[in-house]
Design an enzyme around this catalytic site. Structure first.
Site, PDB file in Angstrom:
ATOM      1  N   LYS A  13      18.762-114.024 -59.110  1.00  0.00           N
ATOM      2  CA  LYS A  13      17.856-114.987 -58.462  1.00  0.00           C
ATOM      3  C   LYS A  13      18.645-116.091 -57.796  1.00  0.00           C
ATOM      4  O   LYS A  13      19.792-116.373 -58.172  1.00  0.00           O
ATOM      5  CB  LYS A  13      16.860-115.592 -59.460  1.00  0.00           C
ATOM      6  CG  LYS A  13      17.463-116.384 -60.640  1.00  0.00           C
ATOM      7  CD  LYS A  13      17.765-117.849 -60.368  1.00  0.00           C
ATOM      8  CE  LYS A  13      18.356-118.551 -61.579  1.00  0.00           C
ATOM      9  NZ  LYS A  13      19.012-119.830 -61.296  1.00  0.00           N
ATOM     10  N   PRO A 101      27.034-111.839 -60.735  1.00  0.00           N
ATOM     11  CA  PRO A 101      28.144-112.650 -61.225  1.00  0.00           C
ATOM     12  C   PRO A 101      27.824-113.306 -62.573  1.00  0.00           C
ATOM     13  O   PRO A 101      26.678-113.695 -62.829  1.00  0.00           O
ATOM     14  CB  PRO A 101      28.310-113.713 -60.143  1.00  0.00           C
ATOM     15  CG  PRO A 101      27.701-113.128 -58.919  1.00  0.00           C
ATOM     16  CD  PRO A 101      26.600-112.229 -59.389  1.00  0.00           C
ATOM     17  N   VAL A 102      28.838-113.427 -63.406  1.00  0.00           N
ATOM     18  CA  VAL A 102      28.678-114.002 -64.746  1.00  0.00           C
ATOM     19  C   VAL A 102      28.775-115.527 -64.665  1.00  0.00           C
ATOM     20  O   VAL A 102      29.644-116.050 -63.961  1.00  0.00           O
ATOM     21  CB  VAL A 102      29.795-113.447 -65.667  1.00  0.00           C
ATOM     22  CG1 VAL A 102      29.675-114.039 -67.065  1.00  0.00           C
ATOM     23  CG2 VAL A 102      29.721-111.927 -65.709  1.00  0.00           C
ATOM     24  N   ALA A 103      27.882-116.225 -65.394  1.00  0.00           N
ATOM     25  CA  ALA A 103      27.873-117.702 -65.428  1.00  0.00           C
ATOM     26  C   ALA A 103      27.919-118.278 -64.015  1.00  0.00           C
ATOM     27  O   ALA A 103      28.626-119.237 -63.730  1.00  0.00           O
ATOM     28  CB  ALA A 103      29.046-118.254 -66.259  1.00  0.00           C
ATOM     29  N   MET A 106      23.005-117.500 -61.263  1.00  0.00           N
ATOM     30  CA  MET A 106      22.107-116.486 -60.684  1.00  0.00           C
ATOM     31  C   MET A 106      21.347-115.732 -61.769  1.00  0.00           C
ATOM     32  O   MET A 106      20.796-114.659 -61.525  1.00  0.00           O
ATOM     33  CB  MET A 106      22.910-115.518 -59.822  1.00  0.00           C
ATOM     34  CG  MET A 106      23.569-116.250 -58.654  1.00  0.00           C
ATOM     35  SD  MET A 106      24.635-115.185 -57.717  1.00  0.00           S
ATOM     36  CE  MET A 106      23.421-114.285 -56.791  1.00  0.00           C
ATOM     37  N   ALA A 107      21.342-116.285 -62.973  1.00  0.00           N
ATOM     38  CA  ALA A 107      20.533-115.766 -64.089  1.00  0.00           C
ATOM     39  C   ALA A 107      20.965-114.375 -64.548  1.00  0.00           C
ATOM     40  O   ALA A 107      20.141-113.590 -65.004  1.00  0.00           O
ATOM     41  CB  ALA A 107      19.036-115.788 -63.746  1.00  0.00           C
ATOM     42  N   GLY A 108      22.256-114.079 -64.466  1.00  0.00           N
ATOM     43  CA  GLY A 108      22.739-112.755 -64.877  1.00  0.00           C
ATOM     44  C   GLY A 108      22.417-112.424 -66.329  1.00  0.00           C
ATOM     45  O   GLY A 108      21.945-111.328 -66.632  1.00  0.00           O
ATOM     46  N   ALA A 111      18.720-112.000 -66.718  1.00  0.00           N
ATOM     47  CA  ALA A 111      18.298-110.739 -66.091  1.00  0.00           C
ATOM     48  C   ALA A 111      18.500-109.579 -67.069  1.00  0.00           C
ATOM     49  O   ALA A 111      17.615-108.726 -67.227  1.00  0.00           O
ATOM     50  CB  ALA A 111      19.112-110.500 -64.816  1.00  0.00           C
ATOM     51  N   ASP A 143      14.864-118.634 -67.897  1.00  0.00           N
ATOM     52  CA  ASP A 143      14.752-117.838 -66.668  1.00  0.00           C
ATOM     53  C   ASP A 143      14.273-116.408 -66.926  1.00  0.00           C
ATOM     54  O   ASP A 143      14.017-115.666 -65.973  1.00  0.00           O
ATOM     55  CB  ASP A 143      16.121-117.736 -65.967  1.00  0.00           C
ATOM     56  CG  ASP A 143      16.583-119.069 -65.393  1.00  0.00           C
ATOM     57  OD1 ASP A 143      15.741-119.972 -65.221  1.00  0.00           O
ATOM     58  OD2 ASP A 143      17.790-119.195 -65.112  1.00  0.00           O
TER      59      ASP A 143
HETATM   60  O1  C5P Z   1      16.849-121.671 -71.555  1.00  0.00           O
HETATM   61  P1  C5P Z   1      18.286-121.394 -71.319  1.00  0.00           P
HETATM   62  O2  C5P Z   1      18.983-120.798 -72.530  1.00  0.00           O
HETATM   63  O3  C5P Z   1      18.554-120.614 -70.085  1.00  0.00           O
HETATM   64  O4  C5P Z   1      18.976-122.808 -71.092  1.00  0.00           O
HETATM   65  C1  C5P Z   1      20.366-122.972 -71.073  1.00  0.00           C
HETATM   66  C2  C5P Z   1      20.663-124.457 -71.177  1.00  0.00           C
HETATM   67  O5  C5P Z   1      20.236-125.120 -69.980  1.00  0.00           O
HETATM   68  C3  C5P Z   1      19.958-125.180 -72.297  1.00  0.00           C
HETATM   69  O6  C5P Z   1      20.694-125.124 -73.496  1.00  0.00           O
HETATM   70  C4  C5P Z   1      19.866-126.605 -71.775  1.00  0.00           C
HETATM   71  O7  C5P Z   1      21.097-127.274 -71.956  1.00  0.00           O
HETATM   72  C5  C5P Z   1      19.693-126.406 -70.281  1.00  0.00           C
HETATM   73  N1  C5P Z   1      18.282-126.441 -69.862  1.00  0.00           N
HETATM   74  C6  C5P Z   1      17.624-127.658 -69.824  1.00  0.00           C
HETATM   75  N2  C5P Z   1      16.315-127.714 -69.424  1.00  0.00           N
HETATM   76  C7  C5P Z   1      15.668-126.587 -69.043  1.00  0.00           C
HETATM   77  C8  C5P Z   1      16.323-125.332 -69.060  1.00  0.00           C
HETATM   78  C9  C5P Z   1      17.637-125.297 -69.473  1.00  0.00           C
HETATM   79  O8  C5P Z   1      18.197-128.695 -70.162  1.00  0.00           O
HETATM   80  N3  C5P Z   1      14.411-126.673 -68.671  1.00  0.00           N
END
Ligand code: C5P
Length: 303
Positions: A13, A101-103, A106-108, A111, A143
């Site tokens: 994404k 791509p990793v980290a 792009m939500a790898g 996904a 995501d």
């Molecule tokens: O939800 P996800 O694991 O993808 O989030 C990764 C990190 O991104 C969370 O640990 C948080 O630090 C940050 N995050 C946030 N607010 C959001 C989504 C993600 O602070 N709404």
């Protein structure tokens, strides 16, 4: 005959809008995130194994560096979550063929989790509704629900509460990839630090972006791209500012850091313009590697 193995293809994404509210007491931020699924795909294959095997995983493909091959992988967590929700022992092997791509913003990882949920649903005939899949997905990451749905959507709350966005036309992207990823929590923390003295308004959907998507007006979409994490990503990785500048100078309709970065996404008018920009970015020497993609595309689906 019941199948022993299922493969799910899942896209990457980009965020057309990522507006970030203040940090809440749970550490998360209220978001307005307008997602578009784009045509870079991971393939996740889940194969049944004999009882007692547990969950194993292997990572293959273009982008494998830095992807955990253990229980901390989000696809493994997704398979385990389905087992605990439906109360059965999960004995499967998961193979993730990575092109996302990793980290990279792009939500790898999300996904792969989305693909694993859809694959488990199909492999074990669980017949989950879209709502059930989304609910499990949001336990795994903000995501994940979008990666199940794909297309174009607005995410609110943590980014996981989805509503469809009306979008017409196909959008062409050039992506400047970095070989070293950025940590999402680190980028959110940097954003908080940079905005510490500011009054932050609650995030709202951009009318300009919505109207531009409805009109299939790529020029206007390019101008409407907005990402509140961009300054933070550029602060942690100053070279990104230069990458954004090079793309703008070469005539991209819009340039934006994707999610928490470090991928930079350039919107271009058509495939030819994408090819020209990809060549120019490569020749500039400021970009590690370049990919091209289009969107919107479907979400996680069995192939
Ligand atoms: O939800 P996800 O694991 O993808 O989030 C990764 C990190 O991104 C969370 O640990 C948080 O630090 C940050 N995050 C946030 N607010 C959001 C989504 C993600 O602070 N709404």
């Amino acid at each position: 005959m019941a199948s022993n193995s299922v493969t799910v293809r899942v896209p990457a994404k980009v965020n057309l809008q990522l507006s970030v509210g203040p940090r809440e007491s749970d550490g998360f931020h209220n978001l307005v995130s307008v997602f578009q699924a784009i045509s870079i795909f991971d393939d996740v294959t889940i194969t049944k194994q004999s009882p007692g095997h547990g969950i194993s995983i292997s990572i293959t493909g273009e982008h494998t560096h830095g992807v955990p091959e253990d229980a901390s992988n989000l696809a493994v967590k997704a398979a385990a979550l389905v087992g605990s929700k439906f109360d059965f022992d999960v004995d499967v092997h998961i193979d993730v063929k990575k092109s996302i791509p990793v980290a990279g913003g792009m939500a790898g990882g999300s996904a792969d989790a989305a693909a694993a949920l859809v694959a488990m649903d199909s492999l074990f005939n669980l017949d989950m509704s879209r709502e059930e899949l989304h609910a499990l997905g949001s336990e795994l990451g903000s995501d994940v629900p979008f990666m199940i749905s794909g297309g174009t959507a607005i995410g609110q709350g943590r980014g996981d509460q989805l509503t469809a966005a009306l979008s017409r036309g196909t959008y062409h992207w050039v992506l400047a990839l970095s070989s070293v990823g950025l940590s999402t929590p680190a980028v959110y923390s940097e954003c908080d630090r940079m905005r510490a003295e500011l009054e932050i308004a609650p995030p709202a959907v951009s009318d300009h972006l919505m109207q531009s998507l409805l009109a299939a007006d790529a020029d206007a979409v390019g101008r409407a791209l907005v990402n509140d994490l961009q300054n933070a990503a550029c602060s942690l990785r100053p070279a990104l500012s230069l990458v954004l500048e090079v793309g703008r100078d070469y005539g991209a309709l819009g340039a934006i850091v994707s999610g928490s970065g470090p991928t930079v996404a350039f919107l271009v008018a058509d495939e030819d313009a994408g090819l020209d920009l990809a060549v120019a970015l490569t020749a500039s020497g400021v970009v590690g590697s370049v990919a091209r993609a289009h969107g919107p595309v479907h979400g996680a689906k069995v192939i």
